[in-house]
Design a protein around this motif. Sequence first.
Motif, mmCIF file in Angstrom:
data_model
loop_
_atom_site.group_PDB
_atom_site.id
_atom_site.type_symbol
_atom_site.label_atom_id
_atom_site.label_comp_id
_atom_site.label_asym_id
_atom_site.label_seq_id
_atom_site.Cartn_x
_atom_site.Cartn_y
_atom_site.Cartn_z
ATOM 1 N N ARG A 27 0.724 -1.079 0.055
ATOM 2 C CA ARG A 27 -0.136 -0.008 -0.085
ATOM 3 C C ARG A 27 0.838 1.368 0.083
ATOM 4 O O ARG A 27 0.545 2.086 -0.637
ATOM 5 N N VAL A 28 1.937 1.163 0.744
ATOM 6 C CA VAL A 28 2.900 2.514 0.910
ATOM 7 C C VAL A 28 3.356 2.595 -0.935
ATOM 8 O O VAL A 28 3.293 3.735 -1.195
ATOM 9 N N LEU A 29 3.740 1.407 -1.384
ATOM 10 C CA LEU A 29 4.304 1.661 -2.595
ATOM 11 C C LEU A 29 3.215 2.258 -3.675
ATOM 12 O O LEU A 29 3.689 3.210 -4.434
ATOM 13 N N GLU A 30 2.227 1.821 -3.496
ATOM 14 C CA GLU A 30 0.906 2.147 -4.208
ATOM 15 C C GLU A 30 0.793 3.762 -3.945
ATOM 16 O O GLU A 30 0.836 4.571 -4.967
ATOM 17 N N ASP A 70 2.180 8.060 -6.887
ATOM 18 C CA ASP A 70 1.780 9.467 -7.214
ATOM 19 C C ASP A 70 2.706 10.635 -7.053
ATOM 20 O O ASP A 70 2.607 11.667 -7.214
ATOM 21 N N GLY A 71 3.872 10.231 -6.240
ATOM 22 C CA GLY A 71 4.820 11.203 -6.034
ATOM 23 C C GLY A 71 5.019 11.218 -4.472
ATOM 24 O O GLY A 71 4.625 10.474 -3.654
ATOM 25 N N LEU A 112 1.106 9.444 4.631
ATOM 26 C CA LEU A 112 0.898 8.172 4.519
ATOM 27 C C LEU A 112 -0.018 7.390 5.675
ATOM 28 O O LEU A 112 -0.977 6.716 5.353
ATOM 29 N N LEU A 113 0.250 7.990 6.896
ATOM 30 C CA LEU A 113 -0.511 7.599 8.070
ATOM 31 C C LEU A 113 -2.057 7.689 7.844
ATOM 32 O O LEU A 113 -2.918 7.088 8.238
ATOM 33 N N ALA A 114 -2.262 8.946 7.238
ATOM 34 C CA ALA A 114 -3.645 9.550 6.930
ATOM 35 C C ALA A 114 -4.440 8.633 6.055
ATOM 36 O O ALA A 114 -5.555 8.178 6.095
ATOM 37 N N GLU A 115 -3.619 7.534 5.071
ATOM 38 C CA GLU A 115 -4.151 6.748 3.969
ATOM 39 C C GLU A 115 -4.297 5.342 4.519
ATOM 40 O O GLU A 115 -4.722 4.571 4.149
ATOM 41 N N MET A 131 9.764 8.733 -1.178
ATOM 42 C CA MET A 131 9.379 8.664 -2.605
ATOM 43 C C MET A 131 9.888 7.169 -2.984
ATOM 44 O O MET A 131 10.622 6.573 -2.284
ATOM 45 N N LEU A 132 9.332 6.691 -4.225
ATOM 46 C CA LEU A 132 9.922 5.330 -4.937
ATOM 47 C C LEU A 132 11.567 5.647 -5.080
ATOM 48 O O LEU A 132 11.812 6.876 -5.676
#
Length: 112
Positions: free
Chosen positions: A23-26, A30-31, A38-41, A74-75
Amino acid sequence: MGVPLHQAKAELFRTLGHPVRVRVLELLQDGPRAVRDLLAEIDVEPSNLSQQLAVLRRAGLVASSREGALVIYMLSTTDVADLLAAGRRILASVLDDRDGLREQLRLEGISR
């Protein structure tokens, strides 16, 4: 002697074997995103997210930087996004094949 390629690939896929990491990578496709975003998502404890980000960072899949008090992730390469897209295509194909088999079985009157 270095690690055999097949072993390194297996380790990469083990790293991807956790839903929070995927999920983090997904989200990072988007940037760059701050940890708070990330915590909010993602519905996990901050310590769990921190742990998963550390695993991704050690594997070289993400990079981080500081902007004041914020830590931004970021990726590490666009190839990570390509790998996730390939995973979606494979999963869709596998599920399509399963659905096709179920339909074929149903038509033949063999389904349960």
